[in-house]
Design a protein around this motif. Structure first.
Motif, PDB file in Angstrom:
ATOM      1  N   TYR A 135      89.613  23.510 -20.433  1.00  0.00           N
ATOM      2  CA  TYR A 135      89.435  24.118 -19.120  1.00  0.00           C
ATOM      3  C   TYR A 135      88.885  25.527 -19.303  1.00  0.00           C
ATOM      4  O   TYR A 135      89.223  26.213 -20.279  1.00  0.00           O
ATOM      5  N   VAL A 136      88.053  25.948 -18.371  1.00  0.00           N
ATOM      6  CA  VAL A 136      87.594  27.333 -18.310  1.00  0.00           C
ATOM      7  C   VAL A 136      88.025  27.889 -16.955  1.00  0.00           C
ATOM      8  O   VAL A 136      87.579  27.404 -15.914  1.00  0.00           O
ATOM      9  N   ARG A 137      88.937  28.845 -17.003  1.00  0.00           N
ATOM     10  CA  ARG A 137      89.512  29.419 -15.790  1.00  0.00           C
ATOM     11  C   ARG A 137      90.048  28.321 -14.864  1.00  0.00           C
ATOM     12  O   ARG A 137      89.801  28.308 -13.666  1.00  0.00           O
ATOM     13  N   ARG A 138      90.792  27.392 -15.465  1.00  0.00           N
ATOM     14  CA  ARG A 138      91.496  26.306 -14.799  1.00  0.00           C
ATOM     15  C   ARG A 138      90.587  25.212 -14.274  1.00  0.00           C
ATOM     16  O   ARG A 138      91.030  24.295 -13.586  1.00  0.00           O
ATOM     17  N   VAL A 139      89.285  25.255 -14.554  1.00  0.00           N
ATOM     18  CA  VAL A 139      88.347  24.215 -14.141  1.00  0.00           C
ATOM     19  C   VAL A 139      88.041  23.332 -15.349  1.00  0.00           C
ATOM     20  O   VAL A 139      87.667  23.824 -16.412  1.00  0.00           O
ATOM     21  N   PHE A 140      88.186  22.019 -15.177  1.00  0.00           N
ATOM     22  CA  PHE A 140      87.976  21.081 -16.278  1.00  0.00           C
ATOM     23  C   PHE A 140      86.520  21.080 -16.716  1.00  0.00           C
ATOM     24  O   PHE A 140      85.598  20.987 -15.895  1.00  0.00           O
ATOM     25  N   ILE A 141      86.306  21.157 -18.043  1.00  0.00           N
ATOM     26  CA  ILE A 141      84.955  21.151 -18.607  1.00  0.00           C
ATOM     27  C   ILE A 141      84.679  19.862 -19.371  1.00  0.00           C
ATOM     28  O   ILE A 141      83.704  19.161 -19.111  1.00  0.00           O
ATOM     29  N   LYS A 142      85.550  19.540 -20.318  1.00  0.00           N
ATOM     30  CA  LYS A 142      85.294  18.371 -21.164  1.00  0.00           C
ATOM     31  C   LYS A 142      86.569  17.963 -21.883  1.00  0.00           C
ATOM     32  O   LYS A 142      87.450  18.777 -22.135  1.00  0.00           O
ATOM     33  N   GLU A 143      86.640  16.671 -22.221  1.00  0.00           N
ATOM     34  CA  GLU A 143      87.734  16.146 -23.034  1.00  0.00           C
ATOM     35  C   GLU A 143      87.186  15.858 -24.426  1.00  0.00           C
ATOM     36  O   GLU A 143      86.136  15.233 -24.574  1.00  0.00           O
ATOM     37  N   PHE A 144      87.900  16.327 -25.453  1.00  0.00           N
ATOM     38  CA  PHE A 144      87.402  16.267 -26.827  1.00  0.00           C
ATOM     39  C   PHE A 144      88.172  15.243 -27.652  1.00  0.00           C
ATOM     40  O   PHE A 144      89.376  15.067 -27.491  1.00  0.00           O
ATOM     41  N   ASN A 145      87.444  14.633 -28.594  1.00  0.00           N
ATOM     42  CA  ASN A 145      88.084  13.764 -29.582  1.00  0.00           C
ATOM     43  C   ASN A 145      87.897  14.301 -30.992  1.00  0.00           C
ATOM     44  O   ASN A 145      88.240  13.627 -31.967  1.00  0.00           O
ATOM     45  N   ASP A 146      87.349  15.526 -31.120  1.00  0.00           N
ATOM     46  CA  ASP A 146      87.081  16.060 -32.457  1.00  0.00           C
ATOM     47  C   ASP A 146      87.528  17.506 -32.648  1.00  0.00           C
ATOM     48  O   ASP A 146      87.112  18.155 -33.604  1.00  0.00           O
TER      49      ASP A 146
END
Length: 274
Positions: free
Chosen positions: A125-136
């Protein structure tokens, strides 16, 4: 457009809000339509969608176990409470806040090699806004961990390609792995939780020793074993060495599908005699 009618459905809009704006600092209400039993006429009512609270913004001692449990269950889709949590508040050149959760049991498909590389563990999250989900962001053998990272230093409109090369993200990656090992050490040294941790994740630790050469020295102290004198308990390598008899030069070991199979091996009969 005809092919975008789904975005008029309240459930579809709710899913989008929960994915991207579940923790923004203002309430989001959505007009939901529901059918009551015995009626074909939908009933409309406003619903607060972003009920989850960004507990990682608070001081660790101010967050209760129940609050962590509710967030973990939402994040992981699990019905059990978490086994351990690491509440991170990183300051300095790069600042971010994060939560790492260790579940009580490993996913049933934990060692499905096809799914292992695609298992998403950390949400950015950037400033509580979802950006991306990571697997690495963490090694594959740590894929059972679930976590949230929130940074104020990264731009909201950063592209996915630039994100992979972002220096802040690389710093976060290093920090998360360090914090994960601290959580594992806490669980391994906690008498009440150690048994559950090793029963669920000992195979993951062994996979880490085999695959993760960079972190091997950090993984080895976490391993636990049954010995000829430990009974039902598990011991670490350091504990075993600490109680070795004077003059003992070697450590002999045997492997097997289970402790029962190993104990029945004729090769260790002489080792179990006093």
């Amino acid at each position: 457009k005809d092919d975008q009618m789904e975005f008029l459905e309240s459930d579809r809009l709710k899913d989008m809000i929960l994915k991207h704006s579940a923790f923004v600092g203002f309430p989001i209400h959505l007009l939901m339509d529901r059918l009551e039993e015995g009626s074909d006429t939908p009933k409309y009512e406003w619903e607060l969608v972003n009920k989850n609270k960004p507990v990682w913004l608070r001081e660790p001692e101010q967050v209760t176990h129940q609050e962590h449990a509710e967030l973990y269950k939402w994040l992981a889709g699990d019905w059990e409470d978490h086994l351990g949590v690491r509440h991170i508040q990183q300051t300095g050149q790069v600042e971010y806040k994060a939560l790492l959760y260790c579940p009580r049991s490993a996913p049933k498909d934990m060692f499905d090699m096809g799914k292992m590389s695609q298992r998403f563990s950390i949400r950015l999250y950037v400033r509580r806004v979802f950006i991306k989900e990571f697997n690495d962001l963490i090694p594959k053998w740590m894929g059972f961990i679930k976590g949230i990272v929130d940074s104020d230093d990264m731009p909201l409109n950063i592209g996915r390609e630039k994100l992979q090369q972002n220096a802040i993200l690389k710093h976060i990656q290093t920090g998360l792995q360090k914090q994960a090992f601290q959580m594992f050490n806490e669980l391994s040294n906690d008498k009440e939780r150690s048994t559950d941790f090793h029963a669920s994740f000992s195979q993951c630790l062994k996979l880490g020793v085999y695959e993760d050469h960079a972190n091997r020295e950090n993984i080895i102290p976490l391993l636990r074993y049954h010995s000829s004198k430990s009974g039902d308990s598990l011991v670490s390598l350091d504990e075993y060495i600490g109680r070795m008899k004077p003059g003992q030069k070697y450590i002999l070991y045997i492997t097997g599908r289970s402790r029962r199979d190993a104990a029945r091996s004729p090769y260790i009969e002489s080792l179990t005699r006093d």
